[in-house]
Design a protein around this motif. Structure first.
Motif, PDB file in Angstrom:
ATOM      1  N   ARG A  88      44.681 -26.135  29.523  1.00 43.62           N
ATOM      2  CA  ARG A  88      44.697 -24.671  29.551  1.00 43.62           C
ATOM      3  C   ARG A  88      43.287 -24.079  29.389  1.00 43.62           C
ATOM      4  N   LEU A  89      42.385 -24.839  28.797  1.00 48.08           N
ATOM      5  CA  LEU A  89      41.017 -24.340  28.644  1.00 48.08           C
ATOM      6  C   LEU A  89      40.315 -24.182  29.989  1.00 48.08           C
ATOM      7  N   ASP A  90      40.635 -25.077  30.933  1.00 45.99           N
ATOM      8  CA  ASP A  90      40.037 -25.054  32.267  1.00 45.99           C
ATOM      9  C   ASP A  90      38.506 -25.091  32.178  1.00 45.99           C
ATOM     10  N   LEU A  91      38.011 -26.046  31.359  1.00 46.03           N
ATOM     11  CA  LEU A  91      36.574 -26.207  31.182  1.00 46.03           C
ATOM     12  C   LEU A  91      36.188 -27.660  31.484  1.00 46.03           C
ATOM     13  N   PRO A  92      35.009 -27.889  32.049  1.00 48.02           N
ATOM     14  CA  PRO A  92      34.560 -29.264  32.320  1.00 48.02           C
ATOM     15  C   PRO A  92      34.073 -29.938  31.044  1.00 48.02           C
ATOM     16  N   LEU A  93      34.933 -30.713  30.412  1.00 47.50           N
ATOM     17  CA  LEU A  93      34.601 -31.366  29.147  1.00 47.50           C
ATOM     18  C   LEU A  93      33.893 -32.687  29.405  1.00 47.50           C
ATOM     19  N   ALA A  94      32.684 -32.817  28.841  1.00 45.54           N
ATOM     20  CA  ALA A  94      31.922 -34.052  29.014  1.00 45.54           C
ATOM     21  C   ALA A  94      32.395 -35.136  28.051  1.00 45.54           C
ATOM     22  N   ARG A  95      32.789 -34.727  26.827  1.00 44.95           N
ATOM     23  CA  ARG A  95      33.284 -35.674  25.830  1.00 44.95           C
ATOM     24  C   ARG A  95      34.379 -35.005  25.006  1.00 44.95           C
ATOM     25  N   VAL A  96      35.392 -35.780  24.695  1.00 43.31           N
ATOM     26  CA  VAL A  96      36.458 -35.347  23.792  1.00 43.31           C
ATOM     27  C   VAL A  96      36.494 -36.370  22.664  1.00 43.31           C
ATOM     28  N   GLY A  97      35.982 -35.985  21.497  1.00 45.08           N
ATOM     29  CA  GLY A  97      35.827 -36.941  20.408  1.00 45.08           C
ATOM     30  C   GLY A  97      36.842 -36.776  19.302  1.00 45.08           C
ATOM     31  N   ALA A 131      37.945 -39.331  26.583  1.00 46.83           N
ATOM     32  CA  ALA A 131      38.203 -39.453  25.151  1.00 46.83           C
ATOM     33  C   ALA A 131      37.314 -40.519  24.534  1.00 46.83           C
ATOM     34  N   ILE A 132      36.815 -40.215  23.338  1.00 41.79           N
ATOM     35  CA  ILE A 132      35.931 -41.126  22.610  1.00 41.79           C
ATOM     36  C   ILE A 132      36.411 -41.204  21.166  1.00 41.79           C
ATOM     37  N   CYS A 133      36.543 -42.428  20.667  1.00 44.85           N
ATOM     38  CA  CYS A 133      36.862 -42.648  19.260  1.00 44.85           C
ATOM     39  C   CYS A 133      35.573 -43.022  18.549  1.00 44.85           C
ATOM     40  N   ILE A 134      35.253 -42.315  17.471  1.00 41.53           N
ATOM     41  CA  ILE A 134      33.968 -42.537  16.794  1.00 41.53           C
ATOM     42  C   ILE A 134      34.179 -43.129  15.408  1.00 41.53           C
ATOM     43  N   GLU A 135      33.132 -43.801  14.921  1.00 41.82           N
ATOM     44  CA  GLU A 135      33.198 -44.481  13.639  1.00 41.82           C
ATOM     45  C   GLU A 135      33.321 -43.491  12.485  1.00 41.82           C
ATOM     46  N   THR A 136      34.168 -43.810  11.526  1.00 42.67           N
ATOM     47  CA  THR A 136      34.525 -42.883  10.451  1.00 42.67           C
ATOM     48  C   THR A 136      33.359 -42.571   9.530  1.00 42.67           C
ATOM     49  N   ARG A 137      32.585 -43.574   9.142  1.00 40.78           N
ATOM     50  CA  ARG A 137      31.526 -43.338   8.149  1.00 40.78           C
ATOM     51  C   ARG A 137      30.461 -42.383   8.673  1.00 40.78           C
ATOM     52  N   ARG A 138      30.077 -42.561   9.940  1.00 38.82           N
ATOM     53  CA  ARG A 138      29.060 -41.664  10.483  1.00 38.82           C
ATOM     54  C   ARG A 138      29.623 -40.252  10.655  1.00 38.82           C
ATOM     55  N   ALA A 139      30.894 -40.148  11.040  1.00 37.38           N
ATOM     56  CA  ALA A 139      31.513 -38.830  11.165  1.00 37.38           C
ATOM     57  C   ALA A 139      31.564 -38.133   9.814  1.00 37.38           C
ATOM     58  N   ASN A 140      31.922 -38.875   8.763  1.00 41.69           N
ATOM     59  CA  ASN A 140      31.992 -38.284   7.426  1.00 41.69           C
ATOM     60  C   ASN A 140      30.630 -37.795   6.955  1.00 41.69           C
ATOM     61  N   ALA A 141      29.572 -38.525   7.335  1.00 34.17           N
ATOM     62  CA  ALA A 141      28.231 -38.108   6.941  1.00 34.17           C
ATOM     63  C   ALA A 141      27.885 -36.748   7.526  1.00 34.17           C
ATOM     64  N   ARG A 167      28.354 -33.162  21.081  1.00 35.42           N
ATOM     65  CA  ARG A 167      27.287 -32.495  21.830  1.00 35.42           C
ATOM     66  C   ARG A 167      25.945 -33.198  21.637  1.00 35.42           C
ATOM     67  N   THR A 168      25.648 -33.579  20.395  1.00 39.15           N
ATOM     68  CA  THR A 168      24.340 -34.183  20.112  1.00 39.15           C
ATOM     69  C   THR A 168      24.286 -35.664  20.468  1.00 39.15           C
ATOM     70  N   GLY A 169      25.446 -36.291  20.551  1.00 41.56           N
ATOM     71  CA  GLY A 169      25.460 -37.726  20.836  1.00 41.56           C
ATOM     72  C   GLY A 169      25.182 -38.591  19.622  1.00 41.56           C
ATOM     73  N   TRP A 170      25.190 -37.989  18.417  1.00 42.55           N
ATOM     74  CA  TRP A 170      24.920 -38.738  17.191  1.00 42.55           C
ATOM     75  C   TRP A 170      26.221 -39.357  16.683  1.00 42.55           C
ATOM     76  N   PHE A 171      26.662 -40.392  17.359  1.00 43.98           N
ATOM     77  CA  PHE A 171      27.902 -41.059  16.957  1.00 43.98           C
ATOM     78  C   PHE A 171      27.845 -42.512  17.415  1.00 43.98           C
ATOM     79  N   ARG A 172      28.694 -43.314  16.808  1.00 39.42           N
ATOM     80  CA  ARG A 172      28.865 -44.704  17.218  1.00 39.42           C
ATOM     81  C   ARG A 172      30.299 -44.858  17.715  1.00 39.42           C
ATOM     82  N   GLN A 173      30.427 -45.197  18.976  1.00 32.42           N
ATOM     83  CA  GLN A 173      31.755 -45.289  19.571  1.00 32.42           C
ATOM     84  C   GLN A 173      32.482 -46.537  19.078  1.00 32.42           C
ATOM     85  N   VAL A 174      33.749 -46.367  18.763  1.00 35.17           N
ATOM     86  CA  VAL A 174      34.588 -47.458  18.282  1.00 35.17           C
ATOM     87  C   VAL A 174      35.432 -47.985  19.443  1.00 35.17           C
TER      88      VAL A 174
END
Length: 342
Positions: free
Chosen positions: A44-53, A74-84, A106-113
């Protein structure tokens, strides 16, 4: 304009936040925590999403698979870095967590799981169920031992199948004591049957799984350990180097370095605890119970002489993680090596 979405998943509802490439919040909403509902909300957003984390959690694999099949990045990211990153928010709310996840995307500061395949997840669930039953059996046995010990009855070390008979033999003359113990022994008997059923299920899977049979050519690796490693690694090609597997399972030393301080600590214990425990158990079997010579066992025993058996088990477990991965990638059996002539 490129957009990024952050999903803070909870059991019933998921908070969604979408930001543009400049970090400005474009849309915030909530949806049911189900793949179809999230797909409809994002569509419904009708937006070009580059990442869905989304942060790793018990629902992540199910939601990740559904969103990926629907065509979302879709991207699953590591919990510890997300919590930080989330700790930077002054207030802990689902809305703020979704905002933080969107900015991380947006920043790309994540580790993909890596999200394991459905088959590997089911195998792991079977192994967890078996271990849970086994752990509770040990707890009940310890309670029985504690109760009988108060009356001066020492049960010794009978095998699991002879445990109930030993209790009845030594405490049978105490009716009041047996009135407490019989319900525990009945529960224990039922759990022994269910443990055997779960174990048979594991053996049936390993019998038809070529990779597990290949891994079992290594000393110390039995059906349980082989399936545990198979389910933990899932896809061997996701590791560029075999030696990365040891670090992935938390079997490498942790390190703290700052200025002139440089401390090497104990193993990090990061990663999958089930896989790490299985390798340590296999190392114990190889070093303590094994009798067949191999270069790996000789190497481990040499470490045990210098540093102690505990450190040797960890070192052998780490090397086993690397060797098993190499065997899997190359499609080869374990190489015992040649024993040096005296």
């Amino acid at each position: 304009m490129t957009y990024y979405a952050g999903l803070d998943v909870s059991l019933e509802e998921t908070a969604i936040c979408v930001v543009d490439e400049d970090g400005k919040i474009v849309k915030e909403m909530r949806a049911e925590s189900a793949p179809d509902a999230l797909h409809d909300a994002l569509k419904r957003l009708d937006l070009p999403l580059a990442r869905v984390g989304m942060e790793a959690c018990s629902l992540t694999a199910w939601l990740h698979d559904g969103l990926t099949q629907a065509g979302w990045p879709a991207i699953c990211i590591e919990t510890r870095r997300a919590n930080a990153s989330m700790k930077a928010m002054p207030n802990k709310t689902d809305r703020n967590d979704a905002r933080a996840l969107a900015q991380i995307m947006r920043t790309g500061w994540f580790r993909q799981v890596h999200v394991k395949s459905q088959q590997s997840r089911r195998w792991r669930s079977l192994l967890v169920a078996r271990r849970t039953v086994l752990n509770h059996m040990r707890s009940i046995e310890n309670v029985v031992r504690a109760i009988t010990r108060e009356d001066g009855i020492k049960l010794g070390t009978p095998s699991r199948k002879d445990f109930a008979a030993r209790v009845r033999e030594m405490a049978g003359g105490e009716p009041e004591l047996m009135a407490m113990l019989e319900p525990l022994l009945a529960v224990l008997a039922s759990m022994i049957e269910e443990l055997a059923r779960l174990t048979k299920r594991v053996l049936d899977i390993v019998k038809n799984e070529a990779t597990c049979r290949q891994l079992m050519t290594s000393p110390g690796i039995g059906p349980i350990h082989a399936l545990t490693y198979r389910a933990t690694i899932d896809r061997p090609e996701r590791f560029a180097r075999s030696r990365d597997v040891g670090a992935h399972l938390g079997l490498t030393p942790s390190r703290y370095q700052s200025g002139e301080t440089d401390i090497t600590g104990k193993i990090s214990r990061c990663g999958d605890e089930l896989g790490r425990t299985g390798l340590v158990e296999a190392a114990h079997t190889l070093l303590v119970r094994g009798r067949k010579w191999s270069a790996l066992r000789a190497w481990g025993l040499a470490i045990a002489e210098r540093r102690g058996m505990a450190k040797a088990k960890i070192a052998v477990a780490r090397k086993l993680a690397v060797i098993l991965h190499r065997m899997w990638v190359d499609g080869t059996d374990f190489r015992f090596g040649k024993e040096a002539l005296a």
